[in-house]
Motif scaffolding. Structure first.
Motif, PDB file in Angstrom:
ATOM      1  N   SER A   1      92.971   7.381   3.301  1.00  0.00           N
ATOM      2  CA  SER A   1      91.600   8.277   3.125  1.00  0.00           C
ATOM      3  C   SER A   1      90.919   7.855   1.828  1.00  0.00           C
ATOM      4  O   SER A   1      91.488   7.132   0.968  1.00  0.00           O
TER       5      SER A   1
ATOM      6  N   ALA B   1      88.639   1.002   5.300  1.00  0.00           N
ATOM      7  CA  ALA B   1      88.888   1.349   4.032  1.00  0.00           C
ATOM      8  C   ALA B   1      90.439   0.728   3.773  1.00  0.00           C
ATOM      9  O   ALA B   1      90.610   0.633   2.816  1.00  0.00           O
TER      10      ALA B   1
ATOM     11  N   ASP C   1      90.775  -2.346   4.456  1.00  0.00           N
ATOM     12  CA  ASP C   1      90.628  -3.849   4.441  1.00  0.00           C
ATOM     13  C   ASP C   1      91.107  -4.520   5.417  1.00  0.00           C
ATOM     14  O   ASP C   1      91.049  -5.903   5.431  1.00  0.00           O
TER      15      ASP C   1
END
Length: 442
Positions: A442, A294, A296
């Motif tokens: 998140s 999430a 990257d």
């Protein structure tokens, strides 16, 4: 900045420990050779070394998820074979002689020495190796599986030295009595110690390793658990050892009864526990690395590949085929760093974060980013081969040109100072200091 004293430097500690182990090895070598004689020593050495590769290979296989450094494995084995064996021989001999003198009953002294003194001394000496690793190599000790592996290798080293002594002594007995062949004392000793029970000493010490492993996973506030569980593991190790040594006093078939009723079930239970823990760590890798996808730092395919030992092997083979051995080693290091990162984050989420958590996390992310161009295509290829049901992209397609693997050098390459960020972090330009450092987004 205050500099450490010379005795606090790492190379000084390593040199002192290596010297200590070498001296212990030389002393134990001389003592065993004196008791067995030159020929007995050579025979014992040749027979005792046979189970060692199998034992080390088994524990190394268990440790494949997050391999500990070879130097830690070598230390564990050397401690068991040299330091622990020397402590055991000296302490057991002294205690047995003292009991014989105090009671005027040599046979009773031998029984007490084998069933009471030896288990306490030997398990304490072997467990000391795992304690030292936990204290001074904390990064190599992340949980139960590490405790199992290090304790098992220490026990294997101890059994190696002890087998030299027992087998060499048995050979000397055969020379005096004329025994030979399958009816000889040497053959019987070899069958009992090497064929039937090569895992005996590793099995005992593994109980201590499990206790220390659970303690290592416990939070700072659970002090009672961190103290009591290692002691409980040590007591279980001593109890199993005492039961094993005392089996010959339980009648003609006492040995086989203890072997079938206690040793085999304990071995099966610990084997199941080790494999289950190994699978749980792989599941933890898949779950925890999703946060870095999430942010990257990782591609969507990588957590799935890193959470499967089969995919890891496929990735290393792919890297070796297209980039040579150096590329395969780079992928292996990438896998190890990613596993350490996942377990680090897992511990942090469960309230077990250490003071150097952020520094260690950045260090691991840096190591991964330096190796991504070699490891990422290999891991994505492994996912494509397995057709894992998860989101991924950028996978080589059969029939199309394969991505070119780049082999990276050390973590801190030429012109790069330790602690600097990777040149192209996710979401930022060259030289930006971790511009998109958000692994918990998140």
């Amino acid at each position: 900045m205050r500099h450490a004293h010379w005795w606090q430097r790492r190379w000084v500690r390593h040199a002192a420990l290596s010297t200590l182990l070498v001296l212990c090895g030389l002393v134990i070598l001389a003592m065993v050779r004196e008791q067995t004689g030159p020929e007995g020593f050579l025979v014992g050495l040749g027979l005792a070394v046979l189970p060692v590769p199998l034992l080390v290979a088994v524990f190394r296989w268990l440790d494949r998820v997050e391999p500990c450094p070879w130097r830690t494995m070598v230390f564990s084995f050397a401690w068991g074979a040299c330091a622990a064996a020397l402590i055991a021989i000296v302490a057991n001999s002294f205690a047995t002689r003292w009991i014989a003198t105090a009671t005027a009953d040599p046979s009773r002294a031998d029984t007490l020495g084998a069933t009471v003194i030896a288990p306490v001394v030997e398990e304490s000496a072997k467990g000391a190796a795992v304690v030292l690793i936990l204290l001074f190599r904390r990064r190599d000790f992340t949980g139960v599986l590490d405790g199992v592996v290090m304790a098992g290798v220490t026990g294997a080293g101890f059994a190696f030295t002890e087998n030299i002594l027992y087998l060499g002594t048995a050979f000397g007995t055969d020379q005096l009595t004329g025994g030979s062949g399958l009816a000889s004392v040497t053959a019987a000793t070899f069958f009992v110690r090497v064929v039937m029970s090569p895992f005996a000493h590793p099995l005992f010490t593994v109980f201590t390793g499990i206790g220390l492993g659970v303690a290592a996973q416990s939070g700072e506030r659970r002090r009672a658990r961190r103290v009591l569980l290692p002691l409980l593991g040590l007591l279980l190790a001593m109890g199993m050892h005492a039961l094993w040594n005392g089996s010959s006093n339980f009648g003609e078939f006492g040995f086989f009864a203890v072997y079938a009723a206690f040793m085999v079930p304990a071995f099966g239970l610990l084997t199941w526990l080790a494999i289950w823990t190994r699978q749980r760590e792989l599941r933890t890798v898949r779950e925890e690395l999703a946060a870095y996808v999430a942010a990257d730092w990782l591609s969507p395919a990588e957590p799935f590949a890193l959470g499967s030992m089969r995919d890891r092997r496929t990735a290393r083979r792919f890297a070796r085929r297209h980039g040579g051995r150096a590329a395969a080693r780079t992928v292996a290091r990438y896998e190890a760093y990613a596993t350490s990162l996942a377990l680090l984050r897992h511990g942090g989420r469960r309230g077990r974060a250490r003071a150097d958590f952020v520094e260690r996390e950045r260090e691991l992310l840096h190591a991964l980013w330096r190796r991504r161009e070699t490891a990422r295509p290999a891991l994505e290829h492994a996912v494509a081969v397995r057709a894992w049901p998860g989101p991924w992209y950028g996978t080589p397609v059969p029939g199309h040109p394969q991505p070119r693997l780049q082999v990276h050098g050390p973590l801190n390459g030429p012109g790069r100072e330790p602690g600097h960020e990777p040149p192209d972090g996710p979401g930022g330009g060259r030289g930006a200091p971790y511009p998109a450092y958000r692994p918990y987004r998140s």
